[in-house]
Design a protein around this motif. Structure first.
Motif, PDB file in Angstrom:
ATOM      1  N   ALA A  46       0.841  -1.203   0.000  1.00 53.43           N
ATOM      2  CA  ALA A  46       0.000   0.000   0.000  1.00 53.43           C
ATOM      3  C   ALA A  46       0.873   1.248   0.000  1.00 53.43           C
ATOM      4  CB  ALA A  46      -0.937  -0.006   1.208  1.00 53.43           C
ATOM      5  N   ASN A  47       1.932   1.240   0.789  1.00 52.25           N
ATOM      6  CA  ASN A  47       2.827   2.407   0.833  1.00 52.25           C
ATOM      7  C   ASN A  47       3.571   2.603  -0.488  1.00 52.25           C
ATOM      8  OD1 ASN A  47       2.200   3.610   3.277  1.00 52.25           O
ATOM      9  ND2 ASN A  47       3.556   2.240   4.420  1.00 52.25           N
ATOM     10  N   GLU A  48       3.954   1.523  -1.125  1.00 48.53           N
ATOM     11  CA  GLU A  48       4.605   1.644  -2.438  1.00 48.53           C
ATOM     12  C   GLU A  48       3.610   2.209  -3.457  1.00 48.53           C
ATOM     13  OE1 GLU A  48       7.273   1.570  -5.619  1.00 48.53           O
ATOM     14  OE2 GLU A  48       7.529   1.722  -3.461  1.00 48.53           O
ATOM     15  N   PHE A  49       2.387   1.734  -3.431  1.00 50.62           N
ATOM     16  CA  PHE A  49       1.347   2.229  -4.330  1.00 50.62           C
ATOM     17  C   PHE A  49       1.096   3.716  -4.092  1.00 50.62           C
ATOM     18  CE2 PHE A  49      -3.277   2.632  -5.443  1.00 50.62           C
ATOM     19  CZ  PHE A  49      -3.147   2.397  -6.809  1.00 50.62           C
ATOM     20  N   ARG A  50       1.067   4.110  -2.835  1.00 54.43           N
ATOM     21  CA  ARG A  50       0.888   5.524  -2.506  1.00 54.43           C
ATOM     22  C   ARG A  50       2.075   6.357  -3.001  1.00 54.43           C
ATOM     23  NH1 ARG A  50      -2.900   7.164   1.252  1.00 54.43           N
ATOM     24  NH2 ARG A  50      -1.483   8.702   2.140  1.00 54.43           N
ATOM     25  N   GLY A  54       2.204   9.618  -5.673  1.00 50.75           N
ATOM     26  CA  GLY A  54       2.439  10.926  -5.083  1.00 50.75           C
ATOM     27  C   GLY A  54       1.843  11.142  -3.703  1.00 50.75           C
ATOM     28  N   ARG A  55       1.603  10.082  -2.978  1.00 50.11           N
ATOM     29  CA  ARG A  55       1.051  10.190  -1.623  1.00 50.11           C
ATOM     30  C   ARG A  55       2.109   9.779  -0.605  1.00 50.11           C
ATOM     31  NH1 ARG A  55      -2.427  12.539  -4.110  1.00 50.11           N
ATOM     32  NH2 ARG A  55      -4.642  12.042  -4.131  1.00 50.11           N
ATOM     33  N   GLY A  56       1.953  10.295   0.618  1.00 48.43           N
ATOM     34  CA  GLY A  56       2.874   9.949   1.694  1.00 48.43           C
ATOM     35  C   GLY A  56       2.607   8.549   2.231  1.00 48.43           C
ATOM     36  N   ALA A  57       3.604   8.012   2.902  1.00 46.44           N
ATOM     37  CA  ALA A  57       3.488   6.671   3.494  1.00 46.44           C
ATOM     38  C   ALA A  57       2.547   6.703   4.691  1.00 46.44           C
ATOM     39  CB  ALA A  57       4.863   6.174   3.924  1.00 46.44           C
ATOM     40  N   LEU A  58       1.909   5.570   4.922  1.00 50.54           N
ATOM     41  CA  LEU A  58       1.045   5.373   6.083  1.00 50.54           C
ATOM     42  C   LEU A  58       1.853   4.689   7.182  1.00 50.54           C
ATOM     43  CD1 LEU A  58      -1.975   3.847   4.131  1.00 50.54           C
ATOM     44  CD2 LEU A  58      -1.829   6.180   5.044  1.00 50.54           C
ATOM     45  N   ALA A  59       1.676   5.141   8.407  1.00 47.16           N
ATOM     46  CA  ALA A  59       2.305   4.485   9.554  1.00 47.16           C
ATOM     47  C   ALA A  59       1.318   3.467  10.118  1.00 47.16           C
ATOM     48  CB  ALA A  59       2.657   5.515  10.627  1.00 47.16           C
ATOM     49  N   SER A  60       1.825   2.313  10.493  1.00 45.12           N
ATOM     50  CA  SER A  60       0.962   1.325  11.144  1.00 45.12           C
ATOM     51  C   SER A  60       0.567   1.855  12.515  1.00 45.12           C
ATOM     52  CB  SER A  60       1.690  -0.013  11.298  1.00 45.12           C
ATOM     53  OG  SER A  60       1.869  -0.611  10.036  1.00 45.12           O
ATOM     54  N   ASN A 139      -9.574   4.719  -1.423  1.00 43.63           N
ATOM     55  CA  ASN A 139      -9.195   4.589  -0.012  1.00 43.63           C
ATOM     56  C   ASN A 139      -7.680   4.448   0.133  1.00 43.63           C
ATOM     57  OD1 ASN A 139     -11.846   4.779   0.834  1.00 43.63           O
ATOM     58  ND2 ASN A 139     -12.102   2.577   1.123  1.00 43.63           N
ATOM     59  N   LEU A 140      -7.066   3.618  -0.717  1.00 48.39           N
ATOM     60  CA  LEU A 140      -5.607   3.451  -0.661  1.00 48.39           C
ATOM     61  C   LEU A 140      -4.877   4.780  -0.866  1.00 48.39           C
ATOM     62  CD1 LEU A 140      -5.153   0.170  -2.743  1.00 48.39           C
ATOM     63  CD2 LEU A 140      -4.386   0.502  -0.383  1.00 48.39           C
ATOM     64  N   LEU A 141      -5.478   5.657  -1.653  1.00 48.61           N
ATOM     65  CA  LEU A 141      -4.808   6.910  -2.018  1.00 48.61           C
ATOM     66  C   LEU A 141      -5.350   8.125  -1.265  1.00 48.61           C
ATOM     67  CD1 LEU A 141      -4.495   6.338  -5.872  1.00 48.61           C
ATOM     68  CD2 LEU A 141      -2.709   6.070  -4.120  1.00 48.61           C
ATOM     69  N   LYS A 142      -6.157   7.925  -0.236  1.00 44.60           N
ATOM     70  CA  LYS A 142      -6.712   9.069   0.507  1.00 44.60           C
ATOM     71  C   LYS A 142      -5.582   9.980   0.981  1.00 44.60           C
ATOM     72  CE  LYS A 142     -11.271   7.866   2.014  1.00 44.60           C
ATOM     73  NZ  LYS A 142     -11.941   8.725   1.071  1.00 44.60           N
ATOM     74  N   LYS A 143      -5.671  11.235   0.581  1.00 42.39           N
ATOM     75  CA  LYS A 143      -4.637  12.218   0.906  1.00 42.39           C
ATOM     76  C   LYS A 143      -4.563  12.467   2.417  1.00 42.39           C
ATOM     77  CE  LYS A 143      -5.352  16.029  -1.140  1.00 42.39           C
ATOM     78  NZ  LYS A 143      -5.481  17.299  -1.869  1.00 42.39           N
ATOM     79  N   ASP A 144      -5.715  12.457   3.087  1.00 49.52           N
ATOM     80  CA  ASP A 144      -5.755  12.780   4.513  1.00 49.52           C
ATOM     81  C   ASP A 144      -5.328  11.626   5.426  1.00 49.52           C
ATOM     82  OD1 ASP A 144      -6.655  15.288   3.828  1.00 49.52           O
ATOM     83  OD2 ASP A 144      -8.767  14.779   4.108  1.00 49.52           O
TER      84      ASP A 144
END
Length: 176
Positions: A46-50, A54-60, A139-144
């Motif tokens: 998911a983080n690679e896809f983001r 152009g999206r930031g990584a998600l923290a678990s 959802n995977l790419l939600k900016k917020d």
């Protein structure tokens, strides 16, 4: 001596049958994925896809992980797939685990194969399904979104796998 002449071919035939049975039984074994590795691969994928989009990584987030695990086990135990299958919405489930949110989103998925799945293959199929579905992709790419939690569970004794990925942004000082 005559008795040994008859026993040996019979023993040889029995041994051959046991070896054949063992080979057939081994061939029918179902691949069982390493669920924690599947979950980590989903977060990484998911983080690679983001990143590529152009999206930031998600923290678990442990609270989102707990909510995702609980709901994945519920879905697998009941053989259901639905965002409100337990009578609650995703926001209620994550709040029950202590995550006070400004925004949340949830992706659900189901995969089955009679031969089971290798770890990497199951993670790849789950992510592929979400990337190819417009709502799940959004959802995977939600900016917020800044946090994620993933839970994967299987129906006991089967190769039916249920996956939950949660996305969230917490309240900061009671404000969004």
């Amino acid at each position: 001596m005559i008795l040994l002449r008859y026993i040996r071919p019979v023993n040889l035939m029995l041994v051959s049958m046991l070896v054949l049975f063992a080979a057939v039984t081994h061939a029918r074994e179902v691949a069982r994925p390493d669920i924690p590795r599947v979950e980590r691969a989903i977060v990484a994928g998911a983080n690679e896809f983001r990143r590529v989009n152009g999206r930031g990584a998600l923290a678990s987030d442990a609270r989102l992980d707990a909510a995702a695990h609980e709901f994945a086990r519920f879905l697998a135990g009941r053989g259901k797939l639905g965002h409100e299958a337990d009578g609650r919405n995703p926001g209620q489930r994550i709040e029950a685990h202590g995550y006070r949110y400004c925004m949340y989103a949830e992706n659900l998925a189901y995969q089955y194969h009679s031969a089971g799945f290798e770890t990497a293959k199951l993670a790849a199929l789950l992510l592929e399904g979400w990337r190819e579905s417009p709502g799940h992709r959004a959802n995977l790419l939600k900016k917020d979104a800044v946090h994620t939690g993933v839970g994967v569970a299987s129906t006991p004794g089967t190769s039916h796998f249920y996956a939950v990925q949660l996305f969230g942004r917490p309240r900061a000082g009671g404000r969004c």
